[in-house]
Design a protein around this motif. Structure first.
Motif, PDB file in Angstrom:
ATOM      1  N   ASP A 127       0.832  -1.212   0.000  1.00  0.00           N
ATOM      2  CA  ASP A 127       0.000   0.000   0.000  1.00  0.00           C
ATOM      3  C   ASP A 127       0.864   1.259   0.000  1.00  0.00           C
ATOM      4  N   ALA A 128       1.847   1.301   0.903  1.00  0.00           N
ATOM      5  CA  ALA A 128       2.682   2.496   1.056  1.00  0.00           C
ATOM      6  C   ALA A 128       3.443   2.806  -0.230  1.00  0.00           C
ATOM      7  N   ASP A 129       3.999   1.780  -0.853  1.00  0.00           N
ATOM      8  CA  ASP A 129       4.758   1.983  -2.087  1.00  0.00           C
ATOM      9  C   ASP A 129       3.863   2.527  -3.194  1.00  0.00           C
ATOM     10  N   LYS A 130       2.651   2.022  -3.290  1.00  0.00           N
ATOM     11  CA  LYS A 130       1.725   2.471  -4.334  1.00  0.00           C
ATOM     12  C   LYS A 130       1.164   3.861  -4.033  1.00  0.00           C
ATOM     13  N   ILE A 131       0.908   4.140  -2.763  1.00  0.00           N
ATOM     14  CA  ILE A 131       0.398   5.465  -2.382  1.00  0.00           C
ATOM     15  C   ILE A 131       1.385   6.554  -2.782  1.00  0.00           C
ATOM     16  N   ASP A 132       2.687   6.251  -2.695  1.00  0.00           N
ATOM     17  CA  ASP A 132       3.687   7.255  -3.056  1.00  0.00           C
ATOM     18  C   ASP A 132       3.698   7.551  -4.549  1.00  0.00           C
ATOM     19  N   ALA A 133       2.976   6.743  -5.331  1.00  0.00           N
ATOM     20  CA  ALA A 133       2.859   6.998  -6.777  1.00  0.00           C
ATOM     21  C   ALA A 133       1.596   7.790  -7.110  1.00  0.00           C
ATOM     22  N   ILE A 134       0.810   8.139  -6.086  1.00  0.00           N
ATOM     23  CA  ILE A 134      -0.450   8.860  -6.291  1.00  0.00           C
ATOM     24  C   ILE A 134      -0.336  10.237  -5.636  1.00  0.00           C
ATOM     25  N   GLY A 135      -1.200  11.161  -6.013  1.00  0.00           N
ATOM     26  CA  GLY A 135      -1.215  12.484  -5.403  1.00  0.00           C
ATOM     27  C   GLY A 135      -0.179  13.410  -6.017  1.00  0.00           C
ATOM     28  N   ALA A 136       0.115  14.494  -5.308  1.00  0.00           N
ATOM     29  CA  ALA A 136       1.046  15.502  -5.825  1.00  0.00           C
ATOM     30  C   ALA A 136       2.441  14.914  -6.040  1.00  0.00           C
ATOM     31  N   VAL A 137       2.898  14.116  -5.087  1.00  0.00           N
ATOM     32  CA  VAL A 137       4.210  13.474  -5.238  1.00  0.00           C
ATOM     33  C   VAL A 137       4.192  12.524  -6.426  1.00  0.00           C
ATOM     34  N   GLY A 138       3.100  11.785  -6.570  1.00  0.00           N
ATOM     35  CA  GLY A 138       2.976  10.863  -7.693  1.00  0.00           C
ATOM     36  C   GLY A 138       3.039  11.571  -9.033  1.00  0.00           C
ATOM     37  N   ILE A 139       2.385  12.726  -9.124  1.00  0.00           N
ATOM     38  CA  ILE A 139       2.428  13.517 -10.360  1.00  0.00           C
ATOM     39  C   ILE A 139       3.868  13.943 -10.656  1.00  0.00           C
ATOM     40  N   ALA A 140       4.562  14.430  -9.624  1.00  0.00           N
ATOM     41  CA  ALA A 140       5.960  14.846  -9.804  1.00  0.00           C
ATOM     42  C   ALA A 140       6.819  13.674 -10.275  1.00  0.00           C
ATOM     43  N   ARG A 141       6.583  12.499  -9.694  1.00  0.00           N
ATOM     44  CA  ARG A 141       7.371  11.321 -10.061  1.00  0.00           C
ATOM     45  C   ARG A 141       7.106  10.900 -11.509  1.00  0.00           C
ATOM     46  N   VAL A 142       5.846  10.959 -11.942  1.00  0.00           N
ATOM     47  CA  VAL A 142       5.518  10.584 -13.324  1.00  0.00           C
ATOM     48  C   VAL A 142       6.274  11.469 -14.308  1.00  0.00           C
ATOM     49  N   PHE A 143       6.264  12.781 -14.065  1.00  0.00           N
ATOM     50  CA  PHE A 143       6.902  13.683 -15.016  1.00  0.00           C
ATOM     51  C   PHE A 143       8.422  13.633 -14.927  1.00  0.00           C
ATOM     52  N   ALA A 144       8.952  13.329 -13.746  1.00  0.00           N
ATOM     53  CA  ALA A 144      10.400  13.132 -13.632  1.00  0.00           C
ATOM     54  C   ALA A 144      10.824  11.910 -14.437  1.00  0.00           C
ATOM     55  N   TYR A 145      10.046  10.832 -14.314  1.00  0.00           N
ATOM     56  CA  TYR A 145      10.327   9.609 -15.078  1.00  0.00           C
ATOM     57  C   TYR A 145      10.182   9.870 -16.576  1.00  0.00           C
ATOM     58  N   SER A 146       9.147  10.618 -16.938  1.00  0.00           N
ATOM     59  CA  SER A 146       8.915  10.925 -18.355  1.00  0.00           C
ATOM     60  C   SER A 146      10.068  11.721 -18.952  1.00  0.00           C
ATOM     61  N   GLY A 147      10.583  12.680 -18.199  1.00  0.00           N
ATOM     62  CA  GLY A 147      11.721  13.461 -18.668  1.00  0.00           C
ATOM     63  C   GLY A 147      12.961  12.605 -18.857  1.00  0.00           C
ATOM     64  N   LYS A 148      13.180  11.711 -17.910  1.00  0.00           N
ATOM     65  CA  LYS A 148      14.352  10.837 -17.953  1.00  0.00           C
ATOM     66  C   LYS A 148      14.285   9.869 -19.133  1.00  0.00           C
TER      67      LYS A 148
END
Length: 200
Positions: A127-148
Motif C-alpha cells: 500500500d505504502a509503495d503504491k500510495i507514493d505513486a499517487i497524489g502531488a508526489v505521484g504527479i511529480a514522479r511521473v513527469f520526472a520519469y517521463s523526462g528521464k
C-alpha cells in the motif's frame, strides 16, 4: 498496531537506514532515497492505524530494503532486492523466520510482480509503495520519469489512466484505501485541468 521494537532491532534498523541512504540514488525522485523515506513514513502511519498486530521490525526493514536493487530500471527489481536483503539480514544474525517475512514483503510490493501479499506487513508495504505513486508526489514522479525516458506529454497522460488511477483499487488496508482515494481525487482534478489546457 505496531509492536514495540527491541534494542537490537532498533540498532539493525539504524544501520539499514544508513545503508539505504548510502546506496540509493540521492537525486532520483522516482525511486531514490526520498521515495524510500516517504514509504517508511507511510508504513509507520498505516501500521499504527490497522487493527492487526504489525511486526514493526519486519515492516521497517522491508521498507528500507524494498528498492535496494534499484540501480537500473530492471523489471524484476523486487526479486533481486529480496535476495540482496536476505544476504544483508543474515549477516546481522536475524532469525530466518523474520528474514523470510521481510523477503516476501519485498517480493510482493511491486505493482507488476503479480505476487499477492500474504502478511499484514507485506500488505502495508505494498500500500505504502503504491500510495507514493499517487497524489502531488505521484504527479511529480511521473513527469520526472517521463523526462528521464523521453516520454511525451500525451504518453504521460495515458500512463495516469493506464496505471496511476488504478492503484487505489490495489490497496489492502483500510487506511491505505482512504489515503489512496483522497490522493486519486487530486490526480483526477489535475488531469482534468491538464486535458483542458492541452485541448485549448
Amino acid at each position: 498496531m505496531l509492536t514495540e521494537l527491541k534494542e537490537e532491532e532498533r540498532n539493525v534498523l539504524e544501520v539499514l537506514k544508513l545503508l539505504a541512504r548510502s546506496v540509493m540514488p540521492q537525486k532520483d525522485i522516482t525511486h531514490g532515497i526520498e521515495h524510500v523515506e516517504r514509504v517508511v513514513r507511510l508504513c509507520l502511519y498505516i501500521g499504527e492505524k490497522v487493527e492487526e498486530e504489525v511486526d514493526t521490525f519486519v515492516l521497517l526493514a522491508s521498507a528500507y530494503l524494498h528498492d535496494i536493487s534499484r540501480v537500473s530500471d530492471d523489471e524484476n527489481h523486487e526479486a533481486l532486492a529480496s535476495e540482496i536483503s536476505e544476504d544483508i539480514l543474515r549477516k546481522f544474525g536475524i532469525r530466518e523466520e523474520k528474514i523470510k517475512k521481510i523477503s516476501h514483503a519485498i517480493r510482493a510490493h511491486s505493482f507488476s510482480s503479480g505476487i499477492e501479499p500474504g502478511s499484514i506487513e507485506a500488505k502495508i508495504l505494498s500500500d505504502a509503495d503504491k500510495i507514493d505513486a499517487i497524489g502531488a508526489v505521484g504527479i511529480a514522479r511521473v513527469f520526472a520519469y517521463s523526462g528521464k525516458h523521453e516520454r511525451s506529454l500525451n504518453e504521460s497522460f495515458e500512463h495516469f489512466s493506464r496505471k496511476i488511477l488504478k492503484l487505489k483499487d490495489k490497496m489492502y488496508t483500510k487506511p491505505g484505501k482512504e489515503i489512496a482515494e483522497e490522493r486519486s481525487k487530486f490526480v483526477e482534478r489535475f488531469l482534468e485541468e491538464l486535458d483542458r489546457e492541452i485541448r485549448l
